[in-house]
Design an enzyme around this catalytic site. Structure first.
Site, PDB file in Angstrom:
ATOM      1  N   HIS A 309       0.850  -1.189   0.000  1.00 45.74           N
ATOM      2  CA  HIS A 309       0.000   0.000   0.000  1.00 45.74           C
ATOM      3  C   HIS A 309       0.884   1.237   0.000  1.00 45.74           C
ATOM      4  CE1 HIS A 309      -3.242   2.771   1.027  1.00 45.74           C
ATOM      5  NE2 HIS A 309      -4.049   1.823   0.646  1.00 45.74           N
ATOM      6  N   ASP A 366      -7.834  -5.549   0.027  1.00 42.17           N
ATOM      7  CA  ASP A 366      -8.266  -6.496  -1.016  1.00 42.17           C
ATOM      8  C   ASP A 366      -7.863  -7.934  -0.757  1.00 42.17           C
ATOM      9  OD1 ASP A 366      -7.559  -3.791  -3.122  1.00 42.17           O
ATOM     10  OD2 ASP A 366      -9.551  -4.645  -2.783  1.00 42.17           O
TER      11      ASP A 366
END
Ligand code: SDX
Length: 432
Positions: A309, A366
């Protein structure tokens, strides 16, 4: 007064300026460079904007080091446990939690605007059953503007609330209709007696042939998933919505652009790719260490989808909540999804591997969400559609905040030109 002195020395020609320093409510420090080019004749270069703030915003706060995510100051852990997606949508868009009357009125309006124009139903006839639902979703959302011409003027604040309500309610219907289209089943119309998430389940999974009982626990977990996806400051798709909206494009067009941006596998498309990755690992013998070796070989180009991320350099708080929800949903449904077991082993192996630890790569939102969507019966190509449904109130809130900011101008980044210097045209008979 905080400030930063910037001195630029170009071949002995030295110029300086004091840059104002902006400090946010959570002590974020920014150098305000909006007058840099005018005063020093230089720009800054920051591909992918890793070091650049595009705006000030009061909507969502992320602390990537501490794994903190708050909507209008409220931690997602509390919202996930105590709130609903409808209430969180109101919070994000209006800046505060609704009182009882406001919430029931907001829910009523969402219920009363869940139908799409009957003419829009025929749009689905033109798509092949294999059409990806994200293609349908973005096209349909942009096409909604054809039915509400008063919303074409982005500066018409009178119609913002009804336009936002129409989008929040109808995106759910369009998502469900696109799924029914893909499996050749009849569209199921929304039922006004059902709550927002219960209606989504009804439109997705019920058929005209028999009653479809709605499981309250499933409604609860869908509320949680949509809440956890509801906003995430200036991510790729939200920045897209803001950039498109900065040109005074209407809300439908701005949201349609956000849907397209979300589709990419580096962004919202990752939840679908995680399932493909896990299935591939199982197909190749379920050896997670062998797969991680492939990921670590830069030549392979293989990424550990659902990991990493730009902002979280520690656990993504949403991944923690979704992982525990996945366990609960599967045991509630009495399902044993082998992909969940593979995912847990893959996570465990990666978190012990210096390649991932050194790069501060952790599971993101996710990594586990697809496991739950699968267990709930959603088709894999619907996962990013569900992400879009969750992110919609955030996109709307960010678009509204931008349009309400009197300092908003059209977004127009500069560049450093590295191409040819001036050239004359070469007639074709003189070219090689
Ligand atoms: C979302 O921004 C948001 O807030 C997004 C989101 C939201 O709610 O809106 O949180 C939703 O998009 C989550 C991310 C979903 N995407 C994926 O899971 C796809 C896999 N992840 C990567 O593609 C990547 O981690 C990104 C795109 C998420 C972040 O990319 P960055 O910040 O540009 O990181 P990077 O590519 O510069 O990586 C730094 C290093 C590199 O290695 P080195 O060059 O230093 O040797 O880490 C490596 C990368 O190769 N790396 C990975 C990796 N992610 C980064 N290596 C293997 N697998 C990965 N997943």
């Amino acid at each position: 007064m905080n400030s930063a002195k910037l001195t630029v020395n170009l071949g002995g020609d030295e110029k300086s300026m004091d840059l104002p320093v902006l400090i946010g409510t959570e002590a974020e420090v920014a150098l305000d460079i909006r007058n840099l080019r005018q005063q020093l004749g230089v720009i800054v270069l920051d591909p992918a904007y890793g070091n650049t703030g595009s705006c000030t915003s009061a909507i969502t706060y992320i602390d990537g080091e501490k794994g903190i995510l708050r909507y209008r100051g409220i931690p997602i852990e509390q919202l996930g446990e105590k709130s609903t997606f409808v209430e969180v949508s109101y919070l994000l868009i209006n800046g505060r939690l609704p009182n009882k009357h406001e919430l029931s009125e907001y829910s009523r309006k969402l219920t009363m605007h869940s139908l799409i124009h009957e003419d829009m139903k025929h749009f689905f006839d033109g798509y092949p059953a294999t059409a990806h639902p994200m293609a349908i979703l973005s096209a349909m959302v942009c096409s909604l503007s054809s039915f509400y011409p008063e919303a074409l003027d982005a500066t018409n604040t009178e119609v913002f609330d009804i336009t936002a309500t129409r989008l929040l309610s109808k995106l759910r219907t369009i998502a469900a209709f696109s799924y029914k289209k893909s499996i050749g089943q009849p569209f199921m119309y929304p039922k006004n007696e059902l709550s927002y998430c219960a209606n989504l389940i009804h439109m997705m999974f019920a058929t005209p042939c028999e009653p479809y009982p709605i499981d309250d626990d499933i409604v609860k977990v869908i509320n949680l998933l949509l809440i956890l996806h509801a906003d995430h400051e200036q991510n790729c798709s939200t920045s897209t919505v803001r950039l498109v909206g900065s040109g005074q494009a209407n809300l439908f067009a701005s949201i349609a652009s956000g849907i397209c941006a979300l589709w990419g596998p580096r962004h919202g498309g990752a939840n679908q790719e995680v399932i493909t990755m896990l299935a591939q690992i199982r197909k190749n013998g379920d050896d997670v260490n062998k797969f991680l070796t492939l990921v670590k070989d830069r030549q392979s180009g293989v990424k550990l989808m659902g990991f990493g991320h730009r902002v979280y350099k520690n656990f993504d708080p949403r991944a923690v909540l979704i992982k525990s929800a996945a366990d609960k949903v599967l045991s509630k449904l009495g399902r044993n999804d082998p992909l969940l077991e593979t995912a847990k082993r893959l996570e465990e192996a990666a978190l012990k591997d210096s390649y991932f630890v050194d790069r501060r790569l952790y599971p993101n939102v996710d990594f586990y969400s697809g496991i739950i969507y699968r267990a709930l019966g959603f088709a894999t190509n619907m996962f990013t559609v569900l992400f879009a449904l969750g992110r919609l109130p955030g996109w709307i809130a960010q678009w509204k905040e931008m349009n309400e900011d009197p300092s908003t101008r059209i977004g127009r980044p500069r560049q450093v030109y590295t191409g040819n210097t001036a050239l004359d045209y070469t007639p074709i008979d003189q070219r090689e």
